[in-house]
Write a protein that holds these residues in place. Structure first.
Motif, mmCIF file in Angstrom:
data_model
loop_
_atom_site.group_PDB
_atom_site.id
_atom_site.type_symbol
_atom_site.label_atom_id
_atom_site.label_comp_id
_atom_site.label_asym_id
_atom_site.label_seq_id
_atom_site.Cartn_x
_atom_site.Cartn_y
_atom_site.Cartn_z
ATOM 1 N N ASP A 82 0.817 -1.223 0.000
ATOM 2 C CA ASP A 82 0.000 0.000 0.000
ATOM 3 C C ASP A 82 0.844 1.264 0.000
ATOM 4 O O ASP A 82 0.307 2.369 -0.117
ATOM 5 C CB ASP A 82 -0.916 0.032 1.234
ATOM 6 C CG ASP A 82 -2.090 -0.926 1.126
ATOM 7 O OD1 ASP A 82 -2.420 -1.323 -0.010
ATOM 8 O OD2 ASP A 82 -2.660 -1.279 2.175
ATOM 9 N N CYS A 83 2.167 1.120 0.155
ATOM 10 C CA CYS A 83 3.037 2.294 0.323
ATOM 11 C C CYS A 83 3.583 2.782 -1.014
ATOM 12 O O CYS A 83 4.030 1.983 -1.849
ATOM 13 C CB CYS A 83 4.189 1.952 1.261
ATOM 14 S SG CYS A 83 3.655 1.654 2.960
ATOM 15 N N TYR A 136 3.322 8.665 -8.791
ATOM 16 C CA TYR A 136 3.526 7.765 -7.656
ATOM 17 C C TYR A 136 4.022 6.411 -8.151
ATOM 18 O O TYR A 136 3.586 5.908 -9.197
ATOM 19 C CB TYR A 136 2.230 7.547 -6.878
ATOM 20 C CG TYR A 136 1.700 8.754 -6.139
ATOM 21 C CD1 TYR A 136 2.548 9.739 -5.641
ATOM 22 C CD2 TYR A 136 0.324 8.915 -5.920
ATOM 23 C CE1 TYR A 136 2.062 10.843 -4.968
ATOM 24 C CE2 TYR A 136 -0.169 10.022 -5.236
ATOM 25 C CZ TYR A 136 0.698 10.982 -4.773
ATOM 26 O OH TYR A 136 0.214 12.068 -4.094
ATOM 27 N N HIS A 215 -2.773 -5.185 -6.343
ATOM 28 C CA HIS A 215 -3.709 -4.167 -6.803
ATOM 29 C C HIS A 215 -4.496 -4.604 -8.032
ATOM 30 O O HIS A 215 -5.188 -3.791 -8.644
ATOM 31 C CB HIS A 215 -2.950 -2.870 -7.080
ATOM 32 C CG HIS A 215 -2.391 -2.242 -5.840
ATOM 33 N ND1 HIS A 215 -3.094 -1.332 -5.074
ATOM 34 C CD2 HIS A 215 -1.209 -2.426 -5.191
ATOM 35 C CE1 HIS A 215 -2.372 -0.968 -4.039
ATOM 36 N NE2 HIS A 215 -1.216 -1.623 -4.079
ATOM 37 N N TYR A 276 -1.956 4.117 1.318
ATOM 38 C CA TYR A 276 -3.386 4.304 1.142
ATOM 39 C C TYR A 276 -4.161 3.517 2.194
ATOM 40 O O TYR A 276 -3.899 2.343 2.437
ATOM 41 C CB TYR A 276 -3.817 3.867 -0.255
ATOM 42 C CG TYR A 276 -3.537 4.909 -1.301
ATOM 43 C CD1 TYR A 276 -4.364 6.012 -1.442
ATOM 44 C CD2 TYR A 276 -2.424 4.799 -2.144
ATOM 45 C CE1 TYR A 276 -4.108 6.985 -2.397
ATOM 46 C CE2 TYR A 276 -2.156 5.770 -3.093
ATOM 47 C CZ TYR A 276 -3.009 6.855 -3.214
ATOM 48 O OH TYR A 276 -2.750 7.823 -4.153
ATOM 49 N N SER A 277 -5.089 4.220 2.825
ATOM 50 C CA SER A 277 -6.053 3.603 3.724
ATOM 51 C C SER A 277 -7.418 3.851 3.092
ATOM 52 O O SER A 277 -7.977 4.937 3.226
ATOM 53 C CB SER A 277 -5.973 4.229 5.117
ATOM 54 O OG SER A 277 -6.952 3.674 5.973
ATOM 55 N N GLU A 279 -9.440 5.144 0.272
ATOM 56 C CA GLU A 279 -9.150 6.142 -0.749
ATOM 57 C C GLU A 279 -8.229 7.248 -0.230
ATOM 58 O O GLU A 279 -7.802 8.106 -0.999
ATOM 59 C CB GLU A 279 -10.463 6.774 -1.244
ATOM 60 C CG GLU A 279 -11.404 5.795 -1.938
ATOM 61 C CD GLU A 279 -10.815 5.258 -3.230
ATOM 62 O OE1 GLU A 279 -10.164 6.046 -3.955
ATOM 63 O OE2 GLU A 279 -10.980 4.065 -3.507
ATOM 64 N N ASP A 280 -7.954 7.241 1.069
ATOM 65 C CA ASP A 280 -7.183 8.318 1.689
ATOM 66 C C ASP A 280 -5.695 7.996 1.684
ATOM 67 O O ASP A 280 -5.275 6.879 2.009
ATOM 68 C CB ASP A 280 -7.629 8.555 3.124
ATOM 69 C CG ASP A 280 -9.083 9.011 3.200
ATOM 70 O OD1 ASP A 280 -9.522 9.719 2.276
ATOM 71 O OD2 ASP A 280 -9.775 8.620 4.167
ATOM 72 N N LEU A 281 -4.887 9.008 1.333
ATOM 73 C CA LEU A 281 -3.430 8.879 1.391
ATOM 74 C C LEU A 281 -2.935 9.433 2.716
ATOM 75 O O LEU A 281 -3.126 10.604 3.017
ATOM 76 C CB LEU A 281 -2.794 9.639 0.222
ATOM 77 C CG LEU A 281 -1.255 9.593 0.148
ATOM 78 C CD1 LEU A 281 -0.761 8.159 -0.010
ATOM 79 C CD2 LEU A 281 -0.753 10.474 -1.004
ATOM 80 N N ARG A 282 -2.289 8.578 3.504
ATOM 81 C CA ARG A 282 -1.703 8.978 4.782
ATOM 82 C C ARG A 282 -0.191 9.122 4.586
ATOM 83 O O ARG A 282 0.454 8.216 4.064
ATOM 84 C CB ARG A 282 -1.997 7.929 5.863
ATOM 85 C CG ARG A 282 -3.459 7.511 5.937
ATOM 86 C CD ARG A 282 -4.316 8.575 6.570
ATOM 87 N NE ARG A 282 -5.720 8.220 6.592
ATOM 88 C CZ ARG A 282 -6.312 7.487 7.528
ATOM 89 N NH1 ARG A 282 -5.580 6.993 8.528
ATOM 90 N NH2 ARG A 282 -7.604 7.246 7.467
#
Length: 285
Positions: A82-83, A136, A215, A276-277, A279-282
């Motif tokens: 996810d990173c 990305y 993915h 990604y969590s 749809e949110d990018l942390r």
């Protein structure tokens, strides 16, 4: 508000005199070292002004820029697949006013996809409502070198030894290799080498495959896609590149150099990574 410059090293610092920044986000705590070839030092007394080869990090290296990040993840269950890392800007890029530039960007995108198959590029056209631009790619297959240290002290920062030695990609069966944990020690089935560059290529190739599978709407296998970073381990990520000339802030594209300041619409380059969590990018950093 007082603005302060980040400490940028030029590669000629004396042993133990590298300047770093300690930082902490909600997800990662560590230290970062920046090196830019030919940059001015904030502390001239810490630099060997006459060093040409010995004592000069950039001697005999094509690269013009290096970032070293070392630290610990603060929370469990952050999946490696996810990173991401890369670049993002709020305003559109200034590439649509120059047809030659658009042509070169298209060539550059084709080359970039070959070099980084999992790269995602979003470049909105003028007038598009969402103006965010980003490039990305997977964190694990983008970093030039990644090392894992399992012998760490809790709640420490990592600035004391950062950047003192060159980093090499470890053999995938070595406990300091991130592939050692991704593949659950099964990498003996894969071709390994004592050569750092070959080990780096193996990591990039294998993780690009893992990332694509993770993915995919129809994943072919479940192994490795759920591997997470450990809060018990210390991770070192090294990034460097050679296409940007920081002396005049140009990027070298085929047949021509272009000024980055105008291309980026006067926006800065990023040093970032996140995950990604949903749809949110942390942001990790």
């Amino acid at each position: 508000m007082i603005e302060k410059s980040l400490p940028i090293n030029n590669g000629k610092e004396f042993q133990g005199k590298n300047k770093v920044v300690d930082f902490e986000s909600d997800w990662f705590r560590g230290s970062v070292l920046f090196r830019i070839k030919n940059s001015n030092s904030l502390f001239e007394e810490d630099v060997c002004s006459n060093c040409k080869k010995k004592g000069n990090y950039f001697a005999n290296k094509k690269r013009t820029f290096q970032v070293l990040i070392k630290g610990k993840f603060l929370k469990n269950n952050i999946k490696m697949s996810d990173c991401i890392t890369g670049q993002s800007w709020d305003k559109p890029l200034s590439i649509f006013e120059d047809k030659k530039m658009q042509y070169l960007v298209n060539i550059g995108k084709s080359v970039a996809y070959r070099l980084s198959p999992q790269l995602t590029i979003k470049i909105p056209v003028p007038g598009e409502k969402d103006s965010e631009t980003h490039l990305y790619s997977p964190l694990i297959s983008t970093a030039q070198v990644i090392k894992v240290n399992t012998n760490t002290d809790e709640d420490q920062y990592f600035s004391t030894e950062l950047g003192q030695t060159d980093h090499e990609e470890p053999h995938s069966t070595d406990p300091t290799s991130i592939l050692h944990y991704i593949l659950n020690n099964e990498s003996n089935n894969h071709q390994n080498s004592n050569n750092s560059v070959q080990n780096q290529k193996l990591r990039k190739k294998m993780f690009n495959s893992i990332y694509a599978n993770a993915h995919s709407p129809t994943p072919k296998y479940d192994d490795a896609k759920d591997v997470t970073f450990s809060t018990e381990h210390e991770y070192t990520f090294e990034f460097y590149q050679h296409m940007i000339d920081f002396d005049d802030f140009h990027i070298q594209l085929p047949f021509k150099k272009y000024p980055l300041s105008s291309v980026l619409n006067h926006q800065p380059l990023n040093v970032m990574a996140g995950f990604y969590s949903g749809e949110d990018l942390r942001y990790l950093w």
